[in-house]
Structures are given as C-alpha cells and as structure tokens.
Scaffold this motif. Structure first.
Motif, PDB file in Angstrom:
ATOM      1  N   UNK A 259       0.367  84.864 -28.468  1.00 15.33           N
ATOM      2  CA  UNK A 259      -0.598  83.771 -28.260  1.00 15.33           C
ATOM      3  C   UNK A 259      -1.521  84.119 -27.106  1.00 15.33           C
ATOM      4  N   UNK A 260      -2.685  83.485 -27.130  1.00 10.33           N
ATOM      5  CA  UNK A 260      -3.674  83.678 -26.089  1.00 10.33           C
ATOM      6  C   UNK A 260      -3.108  83.213 -24.747  1.00 10.33           C
ATOM      7  N   UNK A 261      -3.346  83.968 -23.684  1.00  9.35           N
ATOM      8  CA  UNK A 261      -2.934  83.564 -22.337  1.00  9.35           C
ATOM      9  C   UNK A 261      -4.018  82.654 -21.770  1.00  9.35           C
ATOM     10  N   UNK A 262      -3.619  81.527 -21.198  1.00  9.24           N
ATOM     11  CA  UNK A 262      -4.571  80.600 -20.582  1.00  9.24           C
ATOM     12  C   UNK A 262      -4.341  80.610 -19.077  1.00  9.24           C
ATOM     13  N   UNK A 263      -5.417  80.881 -18.326  1.00 10.71           N
ATOM     14  CA  UNK A 263      -5.389  80.864 -16.866  1.00 10.71           C
ATOM     15  C   UNK A 263      -5.989  79.545 -16.395  1.00 10.71           C
ATOM     16  N   UNK A 264      -5.349  78.929 -15.418  1.00  8.11           N
ATOM     17  CA  UNK A 264      -5.839  77.682 -14.828  1.00  8.11           C
ATOM     18  C   UNK A 264      -6.069  77.921 -13.345  1.00  8.11           C
ATOM     19  N   UNK A 265      -7.294  77.724 -12.897  1.00  7.67           N
ATOM     20  CA  UNK A 265      -7.595  77.796 -11.469  1.00  7.67           C
ATOM     21  C   UNK A 265      -7.805  76.373 -10.987  1.00  7.67           C
ATOM     22  N   UNK A 266      -7.053  75.984  -9.954  1.00  7.76           N
ATOM     23  CA  UNK A 266      -7.170  74.612  -9.466  1.00  7.76           C
ATOM     24  C   UNK A 266      -6.903  74.537  -7.972  1.00  7.76           C
ATOM     25  N   UNK A 267      -7.494  73.533  -7.348  1.00  2.60           N
ATOM     26  CA  UNK A 267      -7.208  73.180  -5.966  1.00  2.60           C
ATOM     27  C   UNK A 267      -6.649  71.768  -6.016  1.00  2.60           C
TER      28      UNK A 267
END
Length: 183
Positions: free
Chosen positions: A161-169
């Motif tokens: 499956x596609x890897x999903x990256x989440x960038x958050x503060x």
C-alpha cells in the motif's frame, strides 16, 4: 605540553583514570558521529491536493525504493465510520496530547497492522500499529506555555500500500484518518 603531563602525573591516580575515561568518551563520540550513516534528503511526493509540493523528507530505510508515498497535512484527514471499539483505549496521561485516527482502504474498510512511525526511522517491532478496526493512537508530549512547538513527521506504512506521511505541529489532541491505496 610537558608541563601539563607533569601536573597530570602529580595528580591522584583516581583523577588520572577519570581524565582518561573522559578522553575515551570524547573519542568514542567523535567516532560514532563520523561513522554514522548519512541520510539524503529527496522529494517524496508530487503536488496533489492537500500535499505540500515543496516538502522533502529524509529517505527512510523501511520504505522500499519506488513505493508511492504521499505527504499530507492534518487538513487531508478523511471522514470514516469506524465500528464500535471492542475494548476502550487508555486515556492519555496529563502532559500528553493524543494523535489518533483510523487507516482505511479505498472502500473505507479498516486496514489492520499498519505501522505508525514517528519518522524518519524504520518501522520497529514495538512501534504502534493499527488494530482490527484500523484504529491507532500515539501520545506525544504537550507543549507548555514556555515551550517552542515541535513539528513531527509521522508515516503510516504496510507492504503493498501507498505510504502516507503526515507533517504536523500539534497544539492539542488531534484526529487524523487516512486512506492507504494499493500500489
């Protein structure tokens, strides 16, 4: 130099051993830094809705080369209709904020055993994983009033499956749901 050696010889043997240990620790630290693997920074996502087009991430060892990856923000969270929990999740302790949500496939069905990683490190045996409902949670330190807010990079990964990256503060408890598409 000779004067320094003469003064060192005049010291108590325990002080001499302590000085030798300090020098040894410094040498080991320098070697560890010099021999540590270097990461390269390469773009991992093309411009798509909800994706930061200029975002770059260090190449993560656990994501196979050629695996599709999407870089998103909290705004890209998708609505889900999760089944009821068979058991309750523990509540976060004081001083922690919870990031939680659901990982589903294209039909909205939960995906079990997705690795949830605070990157850029590979998925590990004891990393959080989604449960049978696709639910995950990670507790992170809450920022105090005198604290500089930290940005985190999370990624959600499972083979095929596609890897999903989440960038958050984070600024409080946060919910993030994602769809992992087949590759």
């Amino acid at each position: 130099m000779d004067a320094a050696l003469t003064r060192l010889r005049a010291l108590d043997p325990r002080v001499q051993i302590g000085a030798a240990v300090v020098v040894l620790v410094i040498v080991v630290a320098i070697l560890a830094i010099a021999l540590s693997p270097k990461t390269s920074t390469t773009p991992v996502a093309a411009a798509t809705p909800g994706v930061e087009a200029s975002a770059t991430l260090p190449r993560v060892r656990s994501t196979p080369v050629g695996t599709a990856a999407t870089f998103v923000t909290i705004a890209a969270s998708v609505p889900v209709s999760p089944p009821p929990a068979p058991r309750s999740s523990p509540t976060p302790e004081p001083g922690l904020w919870r990031l939680e949500g659901y990982i589903v496939d294209e039909q909205g069905k939960p995906i079990e055993n997705v690795c949830v990683v605070i990157g850029p490190v590979p998925c590990a045996q004891y990393a959080p994983h989604t449960d049978e409902r696709g639910h995950y949670f990670v507790d992170i330190a809450a920022a105090g009033s005198q604290t500089v807010l930290l940005a985190y990079d999370f990624y959600f990964e499972i083979p095929g499956r596609q890897t999903v990256w989440l960038r958050m503060t984070p600024t409080g408890a946060t919910t993030f749901n994602a769809v992992l598409k087949r590759t």
